[in-house]
Design an enzyme around this catalytic site. Structure first.
Site, PDB file in Angstrom:
ATOM      1  CG  MET A 261      -1.913  -1.169   1.235  1.00  0.00           C
ATOM      2  SD  MET A 261      -3.062  -1.101   2.632  1.00  0.00           S
ATOM      3  CE  MET A 261      -1.964  -1.423   4.008  1.00  0.00           C
ATOM      4  CD  GLU A 262      -2.049   6.151  -0.342  1.00  0.00           C
ATOM      5  OE1 GLU A 262      -1.815   6.584  -1.499  1.00  0.00           O
ATOM      6  OE2 GLU A 262      -3.001   6.526   0.366  1.00  0.00           O
ATOM      7  CG  ASN A 263       0.317   2.209   4.801  1.00  0.00           C
ATOM      8  OD1 ASN A 263       0.684   1.273   4.081  1.00  0.00           O
ATOM      9  ND2 ASN A 263      -0.582   2.065   5.758  1.00  0.00           N
TER      10      ASN A 263
END
Length: 835
Positions: free
Chosen positions: A322-324
C-alpha cells in the site's frame, strides 16, 4: 441390553469427538489465506460443515447462468433449526405477511449475511468460511450464546460466476511467489474482470429491479424470511482503510431512528475490536443509503438494518504494498472481514428485543400512516404496465387494477404539477397501505428528499417515467372498485386472414419481431396512423401479410403461434384502408432483419456492453456476433448490416474508420452509445458536433475561462461540493420527441431519459434530432446548477443519415442496468424500425 447401551454411549462419544474436532478452513483448504479458493472448494467446505455439525443446515435456492449453485446456510442451535419454518412464519406474521403464527417457539432475531456480490472482491467469500467456522466451533462458547436467540442466514457467494472468472484468472497468472509490487500482472485485472455476473451486470445495483437471475432467485428467498439485519460484505481500493457503519449522507428520509441507532451501536462495537488490533478504519464516508437497489438500502427499505462492510482489497491480488508502505494480504483482508461480520452477529443478538420492536413498528406504523406525502399511486392503462406488474410481483408489492371509472386529483409525474384526472378501468393502482408499504413508497414517491447532493449513485428512479406510462401520486386513499388482474379473451381466427397486426407499444413487441425475423417471416411497419374499418394501426405497428409470405404453410396458425405472446394482437381481412394508407402503399415499410455485430474487449465499459448483451440474449433472444476489438481487422463487415458500439474507447486505425464509413454509405447502420459517439465527432461526412456554430463554441470557451478565473479566489475546502455543480450522478431528464420518426414510435409524447453523464451536444444540423432536452426541462434527482444550464436545447438521441445507411447517436444509454423499460423500447426502435 448392556451391549446396546454401551454402543449408544460409544456412538455419542464418537459424535461429540467429531464435532469437537471441526476443521478450520486452513486445515481443510490448501493455501487458505494465501491464494483464492476455487468455488468448488468453498462448496466442499460448507458441505463438510453441514455433515459435521448439527448447528448448520443447507438450502440451495437457485443456479447462475453458468449453472453454479446458489446456496444459503442456516446457522443456529439444533432446536432452532428444527423449528425454522415456525420461526419464519412467526417473523412474517408479526408484520402482516403470514397468518400462520404459532406460540410453540419464541421470537428469534434473523441476521442475513451476504458475501461477494462482486466476484473480484473475493476476501468476502474467503471470510465467509471463517465466519461459519467460528459460529459452529464447539469451543467458541460466545457464538453458541448468540445462536440461542439468533438465526444466521449465510450466503457465502452471491456471484459465483464472477468469483470463478476472477479466481481462475488469478490462479492461472500467478506463481509460487507473491509479487506485492504495483505493476505485477496479478494487480492488473483483464477485461471484463470478475466484478460482474455472467452478463456483466453489477448485482449490487439490481436488488429492486431484479433483471438478473441471481437477484430474482435470492430476493424471492429473502422476502420469504424478511431478516432484521442484513450485512453486505464488499471490498474497495486496496489503499482504503476498512469501512463500517454508520453510513454517509445522504440517508433516505424514510430510514427510522432505530435503524440509525443500531448503525451507531455497530460503529462503536466494531471500532473497539479494530482498535485492539490497531487496524485502520473509517465511518460515515462515501457509502450512503439512498439508491434503493443496493444490498444495504433494499433491506433497509424492508425494515431491516441494512449495512455495508468494505475492506481495501480490489486489485491487491494475493498481496500488495500500500501507499503507506505496509503490505496487505488475503489473510489480512479475510481476518478483518470475519472480525467485523462476527461483531454484527454479536451486536444483533445483544440488541434482539430492540431490533425486533423497531422492525415490527417500522411495518405497522407505515400502514397506519404513510411515510411519504402520497397514499396512492395511479398509472394509466398502458401495455407497458405488463412489465411493471412483473417487477412489482418480484418485490411482493401489492397492486390492483381499476374496475370502474372515477375522478381524482394528484401530482402528475410527467409535468410535475397537481391536476385533476380520470380513473378508468384497467388503470394500475398501488396503495401505501400494504405490507411492503415503505418499499412501494420509495420506488414511487416522485420527489425523493436528497439531504446531501454528494451521492454515490443515481438520484432518481421514478417508475412511471422509467416505464413510459402516465402516472399520478394521490395524497388520499381512493375508493374506486378494483380487480386483481385484467382479463383477456381468446381470439377466434377467421378462415382466411389478409394480415396480422401487432401493436408496437412495449418490449413484447420487440420479442415478437425477433421471433418473426428468426422464423424468416417478412414484416412491415406503419409509418403513420392507418385505419381499417374499426381498427386503427398506430405508427410502428407491425403488419404480417399473407402477400409478403406466400411460401409459409398454414399461414394463420404459423403466425398466430408466434405472435400470441402479444395478447393485444389482431388481424385484418382487407388491405384497403379508410384513410388512404393501404397495406401495399408507401406507409407500410418492409423491415430488414438485423444482422448484428457487436464489439467487446479492452476499452469498452463492461457493464454497458453487458446491458446490451443481456438485452439481445435474454430480453429479445436475438442472435448477435460478438467480436473482440483486437480482431476487428479479421471481420468481413459486409456480412452484417448493424454494428453496435457500446460505451467505451475504440482505438480504430484510419483504415478501419474508412472501412466503417464506406460500409455505412452502402447501407450499414451503426448504433453508437455514450462515449462511443466520439468516433464520429467533428469528422468529415458526419453531423455530430459539440456546437452548432463557431459563435456557440467561442461563447462556451469564454464562459469556461471566466469560471477558471473566478476559481482563483475560492477556498480549497469547498472544492468537492463546487465540482458537483457541473455533474449529474444520475437524474431523470425530460426530452421532446420527433414522434414522426420510427426511433420515437411507441414512446408516448415525451421521453424521460436517465442521464448519468455530463455529455451534451447542440441540436445537430443535417441530422434527425429524435429526442432533445427543451428549455426549462422537467427533471428529477440531482442536476448540478452549471450543467443544468448547458443542457437546454441539447440532443440526446439522433440519427445521422449517410448515403444508404445511418449512424444512430445515443448520448445516454437507454439500456442502463436493464430496468429503464421505455429505454428498452427506444433501443428496440433503433434496432428494428430504423432502416
Amino acid at each position: 441390553m448392556k451391549k446396546t447401551f454401551c454402543a449408544a454411549v460409544l456412538l455419542l462419544i464418537t459424535s461429540f469427538s467429531v464435532f469437537a474436532q471441526l476443521k478450520t478452513p486452513l486445515e481443510f483448504i490448501p493455501n487458505y489465506g494465501k491464494q483464492i479458493s476455487y468455488y468448488h472448494q468453498v462448496e466442499d467446505y460448507f458441505k463438510y460443515l453441514t455433515e459435521q455439525s448439527q448447528f448448520i443446515k443447507k438450502q440451495k435456492y437457485g443456479a447462475t447462468n453458468e449453472q453454479r449453485d446458489l446456496n444459503v446456510y442456516y446457522i443456529s442451535t439444533p432446536e432452532n433449526l428444527a423449528n425454522l419454518e415456525q420461526i419464519r412464519n412467526n417473523n412474517l406474521a408479526a408484520i402482516g405477511l403470514s397468518g400462520n403464527k404459532t406460540t410453540t417457539v419464541d421470537d428469534k432475531i434473523i441476521v442475513w449475511l451476504s458475501f461477494n456480490v462482486h466476484g473480484n472482491e473475493f476476501a468476502g467469500t474467503e471470510s465467509a468460511m471463517t465466519v461459519a467456522y467460528e459460529l459452529l466451533n464447539p469451543s467458541n462458547e460466545a457464538t453458541k450464546q448468540w445462536l440461542k436467540n439468533t438465526i444466521v442466514i449465510l450466503d457465502p457467494c452471491i456471484n459465483p460466476d464472477g468469483y470463478s472468472r476472477y479466481g481462475n484468472w488469478l490462479r492461472e497468472i500467478t506463481g509460487k511467489k507473491n509479487h506485492p509490487g504495483l505493476y505485477d500482472r496479478e494487480h492488473m485485472e483483464v477485461w471484463p474482470g470478475g466484478r460482474y455476473n455472467h452478463y456483466l451486470f453489477d448485482l449490487n445495483r439490481d436488488w429492486a429491479w431484479q433483471t438478473q437471475i441471481e437477484s430474482q432467485q435470492r430476493i424471492k428467498l429473502y422476502n420469504q424470511w424478511m431478516p432484521q439485519v442484513h450485512t453486505d460484505v464488499h471490498e474497495m481500493s486496496y489503499n482504503s482503510p476498512y469501512f463500517f457503519p454508520p453510513a454517509a449522507e445522504p440517508l433516505h428520509e424514510f430510514i427510522e431512528q432505530y435503524q440509525k441507532d443500531f448503525y451507531n451501536v455497530l460503529g462503536k462495537n466494531i471500532s473497539q475490536k479494530f482498535d485492539k488490533q490497531n487496524w485502520m478504519y473509517n465511518t460515515r464516508e462515501r457509502f450512503d443509503l439512498f439508491y434503493p437497489s443496493y444490498g444495504d438500502t433494499y433491506p433497509t427499505y424492508n425494515g431491516a438494518v441494512g449495512l455495508t462492510l468494505e475492506q481495501g482489497g480490489i486489485g491487491a491480488g494475493r498481496e500488495i504494498t500500500m501507499e503507506n508502505g505496509a503490505n496487505v494480504t488475503i489473510k489480512d483482508r479475510l481476518t478483518h472481514h470475519a472480525a467485523a461480520v462476527l461483531t454484527v452477529v454479536e451486536s444483533a443478538a445483544s440488541q434482539k428485543d430492540i431490533l425486533l420492536k423497531g422492525f415490527r413498528d417500522f411495518h405497522t406504523n407505515a400502514r397506519i400512516k404513510a411515510k411519504g406525502v402520497y397514499n396512492t399511486y395511479v398509472l394509466k392503462a398502458n401495455p407497458k404496465l405488463d412489465q411493471l406488474a412483473e417487477m412489482l410481483k418480484k418485490n411482493d408489492i401489492e397492486f390492483s387494477y381499476a374496475d370502474a371509472s372515477g375522478s381524482a386529483s394528484g401530482f402528475h409525474y410527467q409535468n410535475k404539477k397537481n391536476e385533476s384526472f380520470k380513473i378508468e378501468p384497467n388503470d394500475l393502482i398501488i396503495k401505501a397501505d400494504q405490507p411492503r408499504s415503505v418499499l412501494a413508497q420509495v420506488l414511487f414517491e416522485p420527489n425523493q428528499k436528497l439531504n446531501d447532493s454528494l451521492s454515490y449513485d443515481i438520484t432518481a428512479w421514478a417508475l412511471p417515467l422509467a416505464y413510459g406510462v402516465e402516472g399520478y401520486a394521490v395524497k388520499n386513499n381512493l375508493s374506486v372498485k378494483t380487480k386483481a388482474k385484467i382479463e383477456t379473451t381468446a381470439k377466434t381466427l377467421p378462415a382466411s386472414v389478409y394480415a396480422f397486426y401487432v401493436p408496437w407499444n412495449n418490449r413484447t413487441s420487440a420479442q415478437v419481431i425477433s421471433l418473426l425475423h428468426q422464423g424468416g417471416i417478412k414484416v412491415r411497419s406503419a409509418m403513420k396512423k392507418a385505419v381499417f374499418g374499426t381498427m386503427t394501426i398506430e405508427p410502428g405497428g407491425l403488419i404480417i401479410s399473407r402477400a409478403d409470405n406466400p411460401k409459409i404453410a398454414d399461414f394463420e396458425k404459423t403466425v398466430s403461434d408466434i405472435i400470441k405472446i402479444k395478447t393485444d394482437y389482431s388481424f385484418i381481412t382487407t388491405g384497403f384502408s379508410t384513410n388512404s394508407k393501404d397495406i401495399g402503399g408507401e406507409n407500410f415499410v418492409l423491415l430488414k432483419a438485423p444482422k448484428i455485430l457487436m464489439l467487446s474487449g479492452k476499452g469498452i465499459v463492461s457493464t454497458e456492453f453487458g446491458a446490451t448483451w443481456h438485452y439481445l440474449d435474454e430480453t429479445i433472444s436475438y442472435p448477435v456476433s460478438i467480436v473482440e476489438t483486437a480482431n476487428f481487422n479479421r471481420v468481413k463487415l459486409y456480412n452484417y448490416n448493424t454494428l453496435i458500439l457500446n460505451d467505451g474507447s475504440y482505438d480504430f486505425s484510419d483504415d478501419q474508420k474508412k472501412q466503417i464509413d464506406e460500409w455505412v454509405k452502402s447501407g450499414g447502420k451503426v448504433i453508437a452509445m455514450s462515449s462511443a459517439i466520439s468516433l464520429f465527432q467533428d469528422r468529415e461526412g458526419y453531423a455530430l458536433s459539440l456546437f452548432a456554430s463557431k459563435e456557440d463554441k467561442e461563447k462556451s470557451e469564454k464562459e469556461e475561462k471566466e469560471i477558471e478565473l473566478k476559481k482563483r479566489f475560492l477556498d480549497f475546502e469547498g472544492s468537492e461540493r463546487r465540482e458537483i455543480s457541473g455533474t449529474i450522478p444520475g437524474a431523470i431528464i425530460e426530452n421532446k420527441l420527433d414522434k414522426t420518426y420510427p426511433m420515437a414510435f411507441g414512446l408516448g409524447n415525451t421521453y424521460f431519459s436517465l442521464k448519468t453523464n455530463e455529455r451534451s451536444y447542440s441540436l445537430l444540423k443535417s441530422a434527425i434530432n429524435v429526442a432533445y432536452i427543451p428549455k426549462g426541462f422537467v427533471s428529477y434527482g440531482f442536476v448540478g446548477h452549471t450543467i443544468s444550464k448547458k443542457l437546454n436545447e441539447t440532443v440526446s438521441f439522433a440519427v445521422d443519415k449517410r448515403g444508404d445507411g445511418s449512424v444512430i447517436y445515443m448520448m445516454d444509454n437507454p439500456l442502463f442496468r436493464g430496468f429503464w423499460e421505455n429505454g428498452i423500447l427506444l433501443f428496440s426502435n433503433s434496432l428494428f424500425l430504423v432502416n
